[in-house]
Design a protein around this motif. Structure first.
Motif, PDB file in Angstrom:
ATOM      1  N   GLN A   1       0.817  -1.250  -0.103  1.00  0.00           N
ATOM      2  CA  GLN A   1       0.089  -0.223  -0.093  1.00  0.00           C
ATOM      3  C   GLN A   1       0.843   1.459   0.089  1.00  0.00           C
ATOM      4  O   GLN A   1       1.816   1.330   0.696  1.00  0.00           O
TER       5      GLN A   1
ATOM      6  N   PRO B   1       1.370   2.477   6.508  1.00  0.00           N
ATOM      7  CA  PRO B   1       0.966   1.360   6.251  1.00  0.00           C
ATOM      8  C   PRO B   1       1.948   0.101   6.942  1.00  0.00           C
ATOM      9  O   PRO B   1       1.565  -0.701   7.635  1.00  0.00           O
TER      10      PRO B   1
ATOM     11  N   PRO C   1       7.717  -4.649  13.287  1.00  0.00           N
ATOM     12  CA  PRO C   1       6.818  -4.680  14.594  1.00  0.00           C
ATOM     13  C   PRO C   1       5.685  -5.776  14.334  1.00  0.00           C
ATOM     14  O   PRO C   1       5.501  -6.087  13.180  1.00  0.00           O
ATOM     15  N   ASN C   2       4.911  -5.956  15.292  1.00  0.00           N
ATOM     16  CA  ASN C   2       3.969  -7.091  15.388  1.00  0.00           C
ATOM     17  C   ASN C   2       2.978  -6.410  14.086  1.00  0.00           C
ATOM     18  O   ASN C   2       2.487  -5.392  14.167  1.00  0.00           O
ATOM     19  N   GLY C   3       2.409  -7.366  13.560  1.00  0.00           N
ATOM     20  CA  GLY C   3       1.126  -7.052  12.843  1.00  0.00           C
ATOM     21  C   GLY C   3       1.424  -6.136  11.340  1.00  0.00           C
ATOM     22  O   GLY C   3       0.643  -5.608  10.841  1.00  0.00           O
ATOM     23  N   GLN C   4       2.835  -6.017  11.196  1.00  0.00           N
ATOM     24  CA  GLN C   4       3.359  -5.242   9.990  1.00  0.00           C
ATOM     25  C   GLN C   4       3.485  -6.251   8.871  1.00  0.00           C
ATOM     26  O   GLN C   4       4.316  -7.183   8.876  1.00  0.00           O
TER      27      GLN C   4
ATOM     28  N   ALA D   1      -5.961   0.087  -2.327  1.00  0.00           N
ATOM     29  CA  ALA D   1      -7.248  -0.016  -1.479  1.00  0.00           C
ATOM     30  C   ALA D   1      -7.800   1.312  -1.223  1.00  0.00           C
ATOM     31  O   ALA D   1      -8.954   1.428  -1.271  1.00  0.00           O
TER      32      ALA D   1
ATOM     33  N   GLY E   1      -6.965 -12.318   7.739  1.00  0.00           N
ATOM     34  CA  GLY E   1      -6.235 -12.130   9.047  1.00  0.00           C
ATOM     35  C   GLY E   1      -4.922 -11.384   9.106  1.00  0.00           C
ATOM     36  O   GLY E   1      -4.502 -11.195  10.020  1.00  0.00           O
TER      37      GLY E   1
ATOM     38  N   GLU F   1      -3.444  -7.616   7.902  1.00  0.00           N
ATOM     39  CA  GLU F   1      -4.119  -6.186   7.553  1.00  0.00           C
ATOM     40  C   GLU F   1      -3.499  -5.775   6.307  1.00  0.00           C
ATOM     41  O   GLU F   1      -4.265  -5.304   5.451  1.00  0.00           O
TER      42      GLU F   1
END
Lengths: 622, 244
Positions: free
Chosen positions: B45, B58, B98-101, B183, B230, B232
């Motif tokens: 993104q 993002p 980092p987490n979730g990246q 998006a 799940g 992002e």
């Protein structure tokens, strides 16, 4: 000669002044009160408590209205950056005010240790301290998840090593349990005085308990939709098995408050919209309001909501006003009087195939009266004067004639005509009604409220009875008691002016979400509600989707604020002359779609905090 | 009068010269590179955040400099073409994701925190960071047919084990007027839900007819994105310029 006299004077002062050294320095200050002096007089203790009340952290309040445009409820007419940022920062909405917690702990300890206060005073002040502390922890857990629970004042021993003061984060559920048990413990100590709106009361303790239990219950229930928003030791996330117990607590406590009969829905003005607006304006014997932050003119504690949000057509202060424009997203969410949802009827499919209205307010006539209690629609009257919102003229050939100044006159076929309203909207004109609407909720209709020198004393309502009813309805719904939920919803909706009651079968999750959205708009609920339902990342999903055509559906994306611009038909002699038409507009200033990332569910704990206390774990997805 | 003037001039001179010594050197070592899988950059993104707010791209990496006790992270945003670049002081750093990246898997430690990579900055350097994406998008083809944009792509599932593998939530084709197309920035799009995909190796979608472009232009940009259940951040194909 002069020198001799001076030295003599100096000599005298030396010989006399030092007589009783210790006593001389031990002078009672005339402008500082010492701790034991403060805690020996109930009036002074109240001053100390007032300071703590004054520092209650509120995210959204009329005095800080900009954040009301952060999501999808309003267009910021001037502060366009709010619509040009895609991501919310992980730091947004964070709070870590342990200085405040410490001062509350000190307050409680000092009240408990006071010797010259009456037992009744001590009990009430201590309970107020505990309310403030529980409220502060509730605010912390909403924003950060589980935080270290510090319930006594910590003191550093100057040993060079402060590590013994470090506390790890408690579980999210433990913080909620603490908050709920504190509210429960103090409710019967606090006075049952429903007319006391600025201090903690029995009613407030219960209302807070209901809200906290409901939040905990929904995090437990809906947390399964966002499995990654959790931490292995429970600092974030509540096990789903606990949901029902929390919902039951919420329902029981709400029913206790409801049956106590201390509060009632506000029903004074015959006009339903005015009645709804007056909930926030009427300070005399207001039966609905439970807890506020109060303001008072000429006292120094005033706010500029009315100054900055007065319609530009009737501004009392030059170029000020109109900063917050309710969005079409919110406006179209108000249902029709037959309980159905529909976008506003502005055209027959094609944007140019208008539906004509005699008066602009007619478009909103069949909607929930709370709409016009929350929002000033085109054609509305405020402070007894028309607010004059129209974007331009639609001429005989269908073209649009507009201007770039408020209330501009232009010649049409040789006749001078006003081509744009005194309140706009004009694209990019700060303060003009670029959203197509102005604020009514919290907007002070008193003459002078729009002047810099006067401003507004409308209070910030933190808890009101209608929310308790909606909380009770939601808890009952989550427990499967739809008939009970329908009963509480009916009270709120009857007062609002919706005559057709919902049957128990019609009470759905979408209905619960919708009712809170319209009843509690701009009242510091939206973000917390979307977070606890785990809907925030669904609704603010970053897609640049169009305005939804299903405003009653909870999961519809709403990432950009849309505007509704009214136009006046100018076609002398034509059938539609002077009629009104509407266009849905996406302002050129709205360039990005909001995305609420999973890491936004719990705000970031800064590196500085973790450096000071390495036992603190980071929030998930950041 | 004369004396005070001299003093003034002297003071001015001190003011002009005095600050040189206690100023820090600005950071001047460039650390740049790409996020890659087997040498191929991962495309993500585009970023659109306020100037002062560079912590909220993002996808970003974090660098932690080891030399100091009070540590705080330096965030390095990843651009939509998978590259990053940052101006740093020389020194020893640890790099983490980092987490979730990101649409990829980053190694984790036994304590389930992101694993770190030691980085020594001594003058400018370029370095590609190898990660394992959940999926790779292969053979993207985008074409225009009477103002309807058609795209096809083949999805290669890279992480296939049951513990870490993820399913496809959706494949989307985005079209925009500028090269920032994803998006959050699109004029037109087509979505295909994961459940409706029959063959991962052959996914194709077509948008509706493009609206009139104002001001008019004879080309658009398009790319295909994959949303993984799940996860992002989406993964994208290269931006393609399509002539209408």
């Amino acid at each position: 000669m002069k020198k001799t006299i001076l030295s003599l004077v100096a000599l005298f002062s030396l010989t006399t002044g030092c007589k009783e050294d210790a006593e001389f320095l031990n002078i009672k200050s005339t402008n500082i009160l010492l701790v034991d002096e403060v805690y020996s007089d109930p009036r002074l203790v109240l001053s100390a408590a007032t300071d703590l009340y004054n520092r209650i952290p509120d995210l959204v309040e009329p005095a800080n209205f900009g954040i009301m445009a952060s999501f999808d409820e309003a267009f910021a007419s001037g502060d366009y950056g709010r619509h040009q940022n895609r991501e919310y920062s992980y730091d947004d909405w964070n709070l870590w005010d342990y200085g405040y917690i410490r001062e509350i702990n000190l307050f409680i300890e000092r009240v408990n240790a006071a010797t010259r206060l009456s037992a009744a005073d001590k009990a009430r002040f201590a309970a107020e301290g505990r309310f403030l502390r529980a409220n502060a922890y509730f605010e912390l857990v909403k924003r950060m998840g589980g935080v270290p629970l510090v319930t006594e004042s910590l003191t550093y021993d100057y040993s060079g090593d402060a590590s013994y003061l470090r506390k790890p984060r408690a579980k999210e559920s433990e913080v909620y349990d603490f908050v709920i048990s504190e509210f429960e413990a103090i409710k019967s100590i606090l006075p049952k005085t429903p007319n006391e709106k600025s201090r903690a009361t029995y009613g407030l303790a219960l209302a807070s308990k209901v809200r906290a239990a409901l939040y905990a219950g929904s995090i437990a229930k809906y947390g399964v939709n966002t499995p990654t928003v959790s931490l292995p030791n429970g600092e974030v996330g509540i096990p789903a098995t606990k949901a029902n117990a929390y919902f039951q607590t919420a329902l029981t406590s709400a029913q206790e408050l409801i049956t106590s009969g201390q509060y009632a829905l506000y029903q004074k003005a015959p006009d339903l919209s005015t009645n709804f607006a007056n909930i926030f304006l009427d300070k005399a014997n207001n039966p609905e309001v439970i807890f506020v932050e109060d303001y008072k003119l000429q006292s120094g504690k005033i706010h500029s909501f009315a100054l900055d949000n007065q319609p530009r057509a009737i501004t009392e202060e030059g170029e000020r006003g109109g900063r917050l424009n309710p969005s079409l997203n919110l406006v179209q969410s108000f249902e029709k009087l037959d309980n159905s949802f529909a976008p506003l009827a502005i055209n027959k499919g094609n944007p140019n195939d208008y539906i004509y209205y005699d008066k602009p307010e007619d478009l909103f006539a069949d909607r929930d009266p709370r709409l016009q209690g929350t929002v000033l629609v085109p054609g509305a009257i405020f402070k007894n004067r028309p607010i004059d919102i129209f974007a331009g003229l639609v001429l005989a050939n269908g073209s649009i004639l507009s201007g770039d100044q408020l209330g501009q006159l232009k010649a049409v076929n040789g006749v001078s005509v006003q081509v744009v309203g005194l309140s706009g909207p004009i694209d990019g004109y700060d303060g003009s009604a670029q959203g197509g609407f102005y604020m009514r909720k919290y907007n002070d209709p008193v003459t002078g409220s729009g002047q810099i020198g006067t401003q507004s004393e409308v209070w910030n309502v933190r808890y009101r009875y209608a929310e308790v009813l909606l909380n009770a309805a939601e808890a009952a719904f989550e427990l499967g008691q739809n008939a009970v939920a329908a009963g509480y919803l009916k009270q709120v909706r009857d007062r609002a002016g919706l005559t057709k009651a919902l049957t128990p079968g019609e009470v759905t999750f979408d209905r619960i979400v919708h009712e809170r959205k319209v009843e509690l708009a701009y009242e510091n609920h939206l973000l917390w509600d979307m977070k606890r339902w785990r809907l925030a990342h669904v609704v603010w999903d970053g897609s640049n989707s169009d305005l939804t055509t299903q405003p009653g559906k909870a999961t519809e994306p709403s990432t950009r604020v849309y505007s509704l611009w009214p136009y006046k038909v100018y076609n002398p002699g034509g059938a539609n002359h002077n009629k009104w038409v509407f266009r849905k507009v996406l302002s050129g200033r709205v360039t990005q779609s909001h995305v609420f990332r999973l890491g936004n569910y719990y705000s970031r704990i800064t590196d500085a905090i973790i450096n000071n206390n390495p036992t603190i774990v980071r929030n998930p997805n950041q | 009068m004369k004396i005070s003037l001299i003093y003034l001039v002297l003071l001015l001179l001190v003011g002009l010269t005095g600050c040189e010594l206690d100023n820090f050197e600005p950071p001047k070592s460039t650390f740049e590179g790409r996020i890659v899988y087997k040498g191929e950059p991962l495309l993500i993104q585009s970023a659109n955040v306020a100037v002062a707010n560079n912590s909220d791209f993002p996808v970003f990496l974090e660098l932690w400099q080891k030399a100091y006790n009070n540590r705080s992270s330096i965030r390095i945003p990843i651009k939509q073409d998978g590259t990053f670049s940052s101006l740093l002081f020389d020194g020893d750093y640890k790099l983490i994701v980092p987490n979730g990246q990101g649409p990829f898997l980053w190694k984790r430690t036994a304590a389930n925190t992101p694993d770190s990579l030691d980085i020594k900055i001594q003058g400018s350097q370029a370095m590609d960071i190898e990660v394992v994406p959940y999926y790779m998008l292969r053979n993207p083809k985008i074409s225009n047919n009477a103002r309807k944009i058609t795209g096809s792509v083949s999805l290669e599932k890279v992480i296939t084990d049951a513990a870490n593998g993820k399913t496809v939530e959706r494949v989307s084709l985005y079209v925009n007027k500028t090269q920032f197309v994803d998006a959050g920035n699109s004029l037109n799009k087509a979505d295909l839900a994961g459940a409706d995909i029959k063959d991962l190796a052959n996914v194709s979608l077509t948008t509706g007819e493009l609206p009139a472009l104002v001001p008019s232009q004879g080309y658009v940009f398009a790319r295909i994105g994959l949303k993984i259940t799940g996860v992002e951040d989406m993964i994208y194909t290269p931006v393609q310029k399509i002539t209408l």
